[in-house]
Design a protein around this motif. Structure first.
Motif, PDB file in Angstrom:
ATOM      1  N   HIS A   1       2.920   1.489  11.723  1.00  0.00           N
ATOM      2  CA  HIS A   1       2.386   2.699  12.191  1.00  0.00           C
ATOM      3  C   HIS A   1       2.293   2.720  13.525  1.00  0.00           C
ATOM      4  O   HIS A   1       2.101   1.878  14.333  1.00  0.00           O
TER       5      HIS A   1
ATOM      6  N   ASP B   1       1.274   3.949   1.430  1.00  0.00           N
ATOM      7  CA  ASP B   1       1.558   4.595   2.638  1.00  0.00           C
ATOM      8  C   ASP B   1       3.125   4.036   3.010  1.00  0.00           C
ATOM      9  O   ASP B   1       3.901   4.662   3.810  1.00  0.00           O
TER      10      ASP B   1
ATOM     11  N   HIS C   1      -3.740  -6.672   5.768  1.00  0.00           N
ATOM     12  CA  HIS C   1      -5.000  -6.290   5.322  1.00  0.00           C
ATOM     13  C   HIS C   1      -5.248  -6.344   3.814  1.00  0.00           C
ATOM     14  O   HIS C   1      -6.328  -6.223   3.230  1.00  0.00           O
TER      15      HIS C   1
ATOM     16  N   GLU D   1       0.879  -1.123  -0.056  1.00  0.00           N
ATOM     17  CA  GLU D   1       0.188  -0.008   0.116  1.00  0.00           C
ATOM     18  C   GLU D   1       0.832   1.278   0.029  1.00  0.00           C
ATOM     19  O   GLU D   1       1.976   1.306   0.474  1.00  0.00           O
TER      20      GLU D   1
ATOM     21  N   ASP E   1       0.988  -3.800   8.722  1.00  0.00           N
ATOM     22  CA  ASP E   1      -0.128  -2.576   9.360  1.00  0.00           C
ATOM     23  C   ASP E   1      -0.535  -3.348  10.663  1.00  0.00           C
ATOM     24  O   ASP E   1      -1.074  -2.713  11.391  1.00  0.00           O
TER      25      ASP E   1
HETATM   26 FE1  FEO Z   1      -2.374  -0.810   4.575  1.00  0.00          FE
HETATM   27 FE2  FEO Z   1      -0.457   1.219   6.415  1.00  0.00          FE
HETATM   28  O1  FEO Z   1      -0.824   0.438   4.680  1.00  0.00           O
END
Ligand code: FEO
Length: 397
Positions: free
Chosen positions: A225, A82, A145, A80, A164
């Motif tokens: 994160h 990010d 995810h 993803e 994640d």
């Molecule tokens: Fe599923 Fe933090 O990207």
């Protein structure tokens, strides 16, 4: 944020995004971070990168530890944007010998960046690589995810780099769980689970069982994160166990919208009925005054979801349709549900709210309470009774 050595020769080198407030529709009212990790061994490996706008933060942090060109491997736990937005420029600079990713990761990288020439090395669950003194074991975590998602586990350090999973959107200057407010940490973690992972709860359960079967000793969890779980990684694993089981508390959530306060009066009357019958923990959430991602966070551990909407042009209020579309996608399980609403002349909203409940696999407890125009004291008794009926069902469940 400077690079930080989190274990010997292992560094956090990510970026902290203090200002993001909307993460593809998820309200990140305290920002987030994009964590990347650098492991210095005979081979130097970078685990994940950062969002495109944070490329310079990543490079700045890397340069505090080594010259980025010395990095041998990049491990892509998740594609993803990010975590991969800066990847093309980072690859251009580093020219890594190998890029490790899952089979679905390679597919996703090709579909995102269209670069057949990158030095992909596909790894699957059970595969491992040596960095020298250290090993990296890979565990695919498909649909946690995204289809490409995977964990990297470093057994010598008992470190799980978890992509994640076990993360939270929270920008902090601190990097560890023991340095931040533990209650706030769990609030952000619950919000993350509710908004990103609730739909995948059955897969979370299988993964937790797999981690146990593999006997992975985990002393630190480094997610992509938020802060790193150093003091108590078991705390977030236990929370994932509870959330994925759909464990609820004696909490009722009333989600409603109102045009001229009639449905709002009904919502308060339903709340009175719940409280009269011993349910003290009730959340009254106006759909236009609470963000959908905060509402779904309250739904995560609620035993009952009660929906209210007036009828507007033969439909629900748009904010209710927004919240319910979002909620339906996240598939909350094992809830008690009911609906109510006021109307002027046609009154379809309650039926539509019941349909949403049905689509979520929640059998409405009652046909629902409808009141024409402005309710008087007697009319509101039906709402109080609905609250009492829901309370009895909650106590009996
Ligand atoms: Fe599923 Fe933090 O990207």
């Amino acid at each position: 944020m400077a690079a930080l050595e989190i274990l010997k020769d292992i560094y956090w080198v990510g970026g902290v995004d203090w200002n993001i407030r909307d993460f593809h529709g998820y309200s990140t009212d305290r920002g987030t971070s994009y964590n990347a990790y650098l492991v210095k061994d005979e081979k130097i490996a970078l685990f994940d990168t950062v969002k495109k706008e944070f490329k310079n933060d990543l490079l700045h942090n890397l340069r505090q530890v080594i010259e980025p060109e010395k990095i041998d491997y990049i491990v892509i736990n998740h594609v993803e944007m990010d975590h991969s937005g800066s990847l093309p420029e980072i690859i251009e600079l580093i020219k890594p010998e190998k890029i490790f990713c899952s089979p679905m990761g390679k597919k996703a990288l090709l579909e995102h960046f269209h670069r057949e020439d990158w030095p992909y090395e596909v790894v699957a669950t059970g595969d491992s690589i040596s960095l020298g003194k250290r090993t990296v074991r890979f565990l695919e975590t498909k649909m946690l995810h995204w289809p490409d998602s995977m964990f990297s586990y470093l057994p010598e350090d008992k470190l799980l780099i978890s992509s994640d999973a076990f993360g939270h959107h929270w920008a902090t200057s601190e990097r560890f769980d023991d340095e931040v407010d533990p209650n706030e940490l769990m609030v952000h973690s619950a919000k993350y689970y509710a908004n990103i992972l609730m739909i995948f709860s059955p897969i979370v359960r299988k993964l937790l069982a797999q981690v146990q079967e593999l006997g992975l000793e985990i002393e630190m969890i480094a997610p992509d994160h938020g802060v790193i779980w150093r003091e108590n990684p078991g705390k977030i694993i236990e929370a994932y166990d509870r959330w994925s089981r759909g464990e609820t508390t004696d909490k009722a959530v009333i989600i409603y919208d109102s045009m001229w306060h009639s449905t709002e009066k009904m919502a308060r009357a339903v709340m009175n009925g719940l409280q009269k019958s011993g349910i003290s923990h009730v959340k009254l959430l106006h759909a236009r005054k609470n963000h959908r991602s905060d509402i779904i966070t309250e739904v995560l551990d609620a035993k009952a979801i009660i929906l209210g909407s007036p009828t507007l042009n033969n439909n629900l209020m748009p904010a209710m349709a927004d919240v319910l579309t979002y909620m339906k996608g996240l598939r909350p399980k094992g809830k008690i549900g009911a609906a109510f609403g006021s109307f002027g002349w046609s009154g379809e909203a309650v039926k539509q709210l019941n349909s949403y409940l049905g689509e979520m696999g929640i059998e409405p407890l009652d046909p629902g309470v409808k009141i024409k125009n402005v309710p008087d004291h007697d009319a509101l008794k039906g709402c109080v009774e609905l609250g009492e009926k829901i309370a009895q069902a909650m106590k009996g469940s």
